[in-house]
Write an enzyme that holds these catalytic residues in place. Structure first.
Site, PDB file in Angstrom:
ATOM      1  N   VAL A  16       0.775  -1.240   0.041  1.00  0.00           N
ATOM      2  CA  VAL A  16      -0.050   0.229   0.041  1.00  0.00           C
ATOM      3  C   VAL A  16       0.621   1.252   0.112  1.00  0.00           C
ATOM      4  O   VAL A  16       0.795   2.074  -0.838  1.00  0.00           O
ATOM      5  CB  VAL A  16      -0.848  -0.112   1.230  1.00  0.00           C
ATOM      6  CG1 VAL A  16      -1.718   1.360   1.179  1.00  0.00           C
ATOM      7  CG2 VAL A  16      -1.656  -1.279   1.199  1.00  0.00           C
ATOM      8  N   ARG A  47      11.185  -1.128   7.555  1.00  0.00           N
ATOM      9  CA  ARG A  47      12.199  -1.928   8.432  1.00  0.00           C
ATOM     10  C   ARG A  47      13.509  -1.856   8.126  1.00  0.00           C
ATOM     11  O   ARG A  47      14.469  -1.925   8.600  1.00  0.00           O
ATOM     12  CB  ARG A  47      11.579  -3.469   8.458  1.00  0.00           C
ATOM     13  CG  ARG A  47      11.097  -3.730   9.629  1.00  0.00           C
ATOM     14  CD  ARG A  47      10.745  -5.426   9.728  1.00  0.00           C
ATOM     15  NE  ARG A  47       9.934  -5.417   8.683  1.00  0.00           N
ATOM     16  CZ  ARG A  47       8.782  -6.268   8.597  1.00  0.00           C
ATOM     17  NH1 ARG A  47       8.109  -6.463   9.665  1.00  0.00           N
ATOM     18  NH2 ARG A  47       7.903  -6.450   7.347  1.00  0.00           N
ATOM     19  N   LYS A 107      -6.564  -2.123   9.636  1.00  0.00           N
ATOM     20  CA  LYS A 107      -7.977  -2.710  10.281  1.00  0.00           C
ATOM     21  C   LYS A 107      -8.078  -3.265  11.678  1.00  0.00           C
ATOM     22  O   LYS A 107      -8.678  -2.916  12.723  1.00  0.00           O
ATOM     23  CB  LYS A 107      -8.829  -3.453   9.227  1.00  0.00           C
ATOM     24  CG  LYS A 107      -8.145  -4.850   9.346  1.00  0.00           C
ATOM     25  CD  LYS A 107      -8.335  -5.466   7.935  1.00  0.00           C
ATOM     26  CE  LYS A 107      -7.010  -4.966   6.897  1.00  0.00           C
ATOM     27  NZ  LYS A 107      -6.796  -5.548   5.713  1.00  0.00           N
ATOM     28  N   ILE A 138     -12.853   0.921  -2.072  1.00  0.00           N
ATOM     29  CA  ILE A 138     -14.321   1.354  -1.981  1.00  0.00           C
ATOM     30  C   ILE A 138     -14.497   2.133  -1.049  1.00  0.00           C
ATOM     31  O   ILE A 138     -14.516   1.968   0.125  1.00  0.00           O
ATOM     32  CB  ILE A 138     -15.075  -0.189  -1.701  1.00  0.00           C
ATOM     33  CG1 ILE A 138     -14.832  -1.419  -2.562  1.00  0.00           C
ATOM     34  CG2 ILE A 138     -16.840   0.131  -1.646  1.00  0.00           C
ATOM     35  CD1 ILE A 138     -15.480  -2.747  -2.110  1.00  0.00           C
ATOM     36  N   GLU A 192      -2.403 -15.215   0.674  1.00  0.00           N
ATOM     37  CA  GLU A 192      -0.985 -15.321   1.268  1.00  0.00           C
ATOM     38  C   GLU A 192      -0.649 -16.755   1.583  1.00  0.00           C
ATOM     39  O   GLU A 192      -1.403 -17.677   1.704  1.00  0.00           O
ATOM     40  CB  GLU A 192      -1.098 -14.613   2.472  1.00  0.00           C
ATOM     41  CG  GLU A 192      -1.794 -13.293   2.514  1.00  0.00           C
ATOM     42  CD  GLU A 192      -1.150 -12.129   3.297  1.00  0.00           C
ATOM     43  OE1 GLU A 192      -0.326 -12.570   3.910  1.00  0.00           O
ATOM     44  OE2 GLU A 192      -1.510 -11.144   2.905  1.00  0.00           O
ATOM     45  N   LYS A 207     -13.146  -6.307  10.125  1.00  0.00           N
ATOM     46  CA  LYS A 207     -13.716  -5.281   9.197  1.00  0.00           C
ATOM     47  C   LYS A 207     -15.306  -5.248   9.606  1.00  0.00           C
ATOM     48  O   LYS A 207     -15.786  -3.911   9.643  1.00  0.00           O
ATOM     49  CB  LYS A 207     -13.889  -5.452   7.795  1.00  0.00           C
ATOM     50  CG  LYS A 207     -12.206  -5.460   7.073  1.00  0.00           C
ATOM     51  CD  LYS A 207     -12.122  -6.142   5.816  1.00  0.00           C
ATOM     52  CE  LYS A 207     -10.751  -6.048   5.161  1.00  0.00           C
ATOM     53  NZ  LYS A 207     -10.654  -6.998   3.948  1.00  0.00           N
ATOM     54  N   GLY A 304      -5.494  -4.552  -2.513  1.00  0.00           N
ATOM     55  CA  GLY A 304      -4.545  -4.249  -3.683  1.00  0.00           C
ATOM     56  C   GLY A 304      -4.026  -2.922  -3.510  1.00  0.00           C
ATOM     57  O   GLY A 304      -4.499  -2.093  -2.849  1.00  0.00           O
TER      58      GLY A 304
HETATM   59  N1  LIG Z   1      -2.168  -4.794   0.879  1.00  0.00           N
HETATM   60  C1  LIG Z   1      -3.526  -4.588   0.641  1.00  0.00           C
HETATM   61  O1  LIG Z   1      -4.126  -4.860  -0.284  1.00  0.00           O
HETATM   62  C2  LIG Z   1      -4.296  -4.106   1.970  1.00  0.00           C
HETATM   63  C3  LIG Z   1      -5.697  -3.394   1.725  1.00  0.00           C
HETATM   64  C4  LIG Z   1      -6.322  -2.652   2.824  1.00  0.00           C
HETATM   65  C5  LIG Z   1      -5.606  -2.590   3.941  1.00  0.00           C
HETATM   66  N2  LIG Z   1      -4.362  -2.856   4.036  1.00  0.00           N
HETATM   67  C6  LIG Z   1      -3.757  -2.597   5.423  1.00  0.00           C
HETATM   68  O2  LIG Z   1      -2.529  -1.742   5.045  1.00  0.00           O
HETATM   69  C7  LIG Z   1      -1.494  -1.955   5.791  1.00  0.00           C
HETATM   70  C8  LIG Z   1      -0.318  -2.479   5.157  1.00  0.00           C
HETATM   71  O3  LIG Z   1      -0.542  -3.211   4.338  1.00  0.00           O
HETATM   72  P1  LIG Z   1       0.506  -3.837   3.036  1.00  0.00           P
HETATM   73  O4  LIG Z   1       0.229  -5.101   2.372  1.00  0.00           O
HETATM   74  O5  LIG Z   1       1.063  -2.832   2.476  1.00  0.00           O
HETATM   75  O6  LIG Z   1       1.854  -4.412   4.111  1.00  0.00           O
HETATM   76  P2  LIG Z   1       3.304  -4.816   3.528  1.00  0.00           P
HETATM   77  O7  LIG Z   1       3.470  -4.802   2.151  1.00  0.00           O
HETATM   78  O8  LIG Z   1       3.818  -5.771   4.538  1.00  0.00           O
HETATM   79  O9  LIG Z   1       4.110  -3.494   4.091  1.00  0.00           O
HETATM   80  C9  LIG Z   1       4.429  -3.046   5.429  1.00  0.00           C
HETATM   81  C10 LIG Z   1       5.479  -2.030   5.375  1.00  0.00           C
HETATM   82  O10 LIG Z   1       5.499  -1.451   6.880  1.00  0.00           O
HETATM   83  C11 LIG Z   1       6.894  -1.632   7.075  1.00  0.00           C
HETATM   84  N3  LIG Z   1       7.086  -2.258   8.342  1.00  0.00           N
HETATM   85  C12 LIG Z   1       6.627  -3.309   9.104  1.00  0.00           C
HETATM   86  N4  LIG Z   1       6.805  -3.117  10.300  1.00  0.00           N
HETATM   87  C13 LIG Z   1       7.716  -2.247  10.619  1.00  0.00           C
HETATM   88  C14 LIG Z   1       8.403  -1.396  11.650  1.00  0.00           C
HETATM   89  N5  LIG Z   1       7.996  -2.128  13.013  1.00  0.00           N
HETATM   90  N6  LIG Z   1       9.165  -0.464  11.720  1.00  0.00           N
HETATM   91  C15 LIG Z   1       9.059   0.166  10.421  1.00  0.00           C
HETATM   92  N7  LIG Z   1       8.398  -0.251   9.278  1.00  0.00           N
HETATM   93  C16 LIG Z   1       7.760  -1.221   9.423  1.00  0.00           C
HETATM   94  C17 LIG Z   1       7.674  -2.746   6.307  1.00  0.00           C
HETATM   95  O11 LIG Z   1       9.123  -2.426   6.001  1.00  0.00           O
HETATM   96  P3  LIG Z   1       9.969  -3.003   4.705  1.00  0.00           P
HETATM   97  O12 LIG Z   1       9.494  -2.646   3.384  1.00  0.00           O
HETATM   98  O13 LIG Z   1      11.639  -2.604   5.157  1.00  0.00           O
HETATM   99  O14 LIG Z   1       9.713  -4.628   5.056  1.00  0.00           O
HETATM  100  C18 LIG Z   1       6.742  -2.501   4.941  1.00  0.00           C
HETATM  101  O15 LIG Z   1       7.521  -1.283   4.057  1.00  0.00           O
HETATM  102  C19 LIG Z   1      -2.035  -3.007   6.718  1.00  0.00           C
HETATM  103  O16 LIG Z   1      -2.495  -2.548   8.005  1.00  0.00           O
HETATM  104  C20 LIG Z   1      -2.975  -3.810   5.907  1.00  0.00           C
HETATM  105  O17 LIG Z   1      -4.139  -4.420   6.875  1.00  0.00           O
HETATM  106  C21 LIG Z   1      -3.676  -3.690   3.166  1.00  0.00           C
END
Ligand SMILES: NC(=O)c1ccc[n+]([C@@H]2O[C@H](COP(=O)([O-])OP(=O)(O)OC[C@H]3O[C@@H](n4cnc5c(N)ncnc54)[C@H](OP(=O)(O)O)[C@@H]3O)[C@@H](O)[C@H]2O)c1
Length: 428
Positions: A16, A47, A107, A138, A192, A207, A304
């Site tokens: 995201v 991270r 969430k 949405i 996943e 949600k 996404g």
């Molecule tokens: N993916 C979706 O479709 C989607 C849809 C709706 C809502 N969301 C929500 O959006 C959020 C992010 O989802 P995502 O899919 O984008 O996750 P993701 O791809 O795993 O990305 C997480 C990011 O956060 C960083 N991070 C994690 N823990 C950290 C820490 N302790 N300190 C510093 N940085 C940290 C990671 O760093 P690194 O890059 O260095 O690993 C990475 O850049 C979640 O809450 C998820 O529920 C996601």
């Protein structure tokens, strides 16, 4: 058009977060026109700050220490796309404590610690925006909290998890088993590697809690939502559903029952004619009922990077407006409704029983329903040789009474197996 500059700190740059950076750059001109501000991403916390990333670079670079970003007095708005409870919770409380508007897609955090976040936003003059937390791209949160401010939502039904909807769609349309459909979803990147959070309904329950808390203006936590996953849905259930005119979906349902909130996530049969039955593959949708507006449906990509980033940036516009408007942040939770325990909720049920094919069996089975005050709407019997399959659909019944009926049926020697019990959503 002013040239005001809003400095953004971004926590997380994954699926995201990286889309947020790209769309923010691609749409800078539109955002300036619409929000009256230029947005500059000052810092991004991740991270691993050394890892090369194909995204527009923040002006002050990447950092591995998110507290630096949150404490930076030059950062006006904090966007959180890290996920997880900690350190996200402490970081957002620090940002809100400093009076900053916060945009989050998290969430899990909202459905467990929303109250303290709302309180902090209200106390320190900040604000909290979370359109991206439910239903990805949405628009749902703003419609529920603002557009429907003069409506009293009575009920909603949602398909809020794309992974499970994809798996159930393959089972329905291609006759796949649960295992094969899951493998297919994993191959296509819809599930996943560890899909438990989705399959067991935890993601949908979080949600459902957020949507129910906004629809009914009362704190609802993920742990308040009754939850059942889809692992036990069999090809046989899917086939019977089809024969009876239904489709099996993982539904998030919340409604007011005598003024109390009943919220649940479970597989359910829904009429093929219902608009939610047409929500296929990894799409999401939420169907809302209100006495004045009638029926509404919100449909789209529930996850996404790009769809979710669109929601995040819409919130960024709202957050930037809150910077120069001294309107106190109002918690959406101002009512004090009770949450019904599952045994007290009501639903309609489908049961599939394997019974001994002998005269009087049906009467005995009907008796168990009658004794527990569960009324039967329809029943079919099919002989399979020695034994028979009985399919029953009940009228709306109390959950506890239905569970007792199932226990009674299991104790009968003429009932070889209660093969399946599934809720039916016939009310629309
Ligand atoms: N993916 C979706 O479709 C989607 C849809 C709706 C809502 N969301 C929500 O959006 C959020 C992010 O989802 P995502 O899919 O984008 O996750 P993701 O791809 O795993 O990305 C997480 C990011 O956060 C960083 N991070 C994690 N823990 C950290 C820490 N302790 N300190 C510093 N940085 C940290 C990671 O760093 P690194 O890059 O260095 O690993 C990475 O850049 C979640 O809450 C998820 O529920 C996601």
């Amino acid at each position: 058009v002013t040239d005001r500059m809003v400095r953004v700190g971004l926590l997380g740059c994954g699926v995201v977060g990286s889309s947020v950076l790209r769309l923010l750059e691609a749409h800078a001109e539109d955002l300036l026109r619409r929000a009256g501000s230029r947005f500059e991403v000052a810092r991004v916390a991740v991270r691993d700050p050394q890892r090369p990333r194909d995204v527009p670079q923040p002006t002050r670079g990447f950092t591995g220490d998110p507290s630096v970003l949150v404490g930076d007095p030059e950062i006006d708005v904090v966007i959180e796309t890290m996920g997880g409870i900690e350190p996200a919770r402490s970081l957002l409380l620090d940002a809100l404590g400093a009076g900053k508007p916060v945009v989050t897609a998290n969430k899990e955090l909202l459905a467990s610690h929303g109250a303290e976040l709302f309180r902090s936003a209200g106390e320190h003059g900040g604000s909290l925006h979370f359109e991206a937390a439910v239903g990805g791209g949405i628009p749902l949160i703003r419609p529920l909290t603002e557009s429907l401010a003069a409506e009293r939502v009575s009920r909603f039904l949602g398909i809020v998890n794309g992974t499970t909807n994809y798996v159930l769609t393959r089972m329905t349309e291609d006759g796949m088993s649960f295992g094969d459909a899951l493998e297919d979803a994993q191959r296509l990147g819809y599930a996943e590697r560890d899909p438990a959070d989705d399959l067991e309904g935890y993601d949908a329950a979080a949600k459902c809690a957020i949507l129910a808390s906004l629809a009914f203006n009362t704190e609802v936590r993920a742990s308040d939502v009754y939850r059942e996953g889809i692992a036990r849905v069999s090809p046989e259930d899917v086939a019977f559903a089809d024969r009876l005119g239904y489709v099996v979906k993982l539904l998030a349902v919340a409604e007011l029952e005598d003024g109390d909130i009943a919220a649940r996530v479970h597989p359910a049969m829904i009429s093929r004619e219902h608009p939610l039955a047409a929500v296929r593959d990894s799409f999401n949708a939420v169907f809302v009922h209100g006495p004045s507006v009638g029926e509404l449906m919100f449909y789209g990509r529930g996850a996404g990077g790009e769809p979710t980033a669109v929601a995040v940036l819409g919130d960024l516009v709202a957050a930037s407006r809150s910077l120069d408007r001294a309107t106190a942040f109002r918690s959406p939770w101002y009512a004090d409704r009770r949450i019904r325990p599952m045994e007290a909720m009501e639903a309609q049920f489908y049961l599939l029983l394997d019974v001994v094919d002998r005269p009087g069996v049906l009467a005995k089975i009907a008796g168990a329903f009658g004794d527990n005050k569960v009324s039967i709407k329809s029943v079919w019997q099919e002989g399979t040789g020695e034994d028979a399959l009985i399919v029953l659909i009940t009228h709306r019944a109390n959950e506890g009474a239905l569970q007792q009926t199932v226990r009674d049926l299991r104790a009968f020697d003429v009932v070889l197996e209660v093969r399946s019990v599934m809720r039916v959503e016939d009310k629309g």
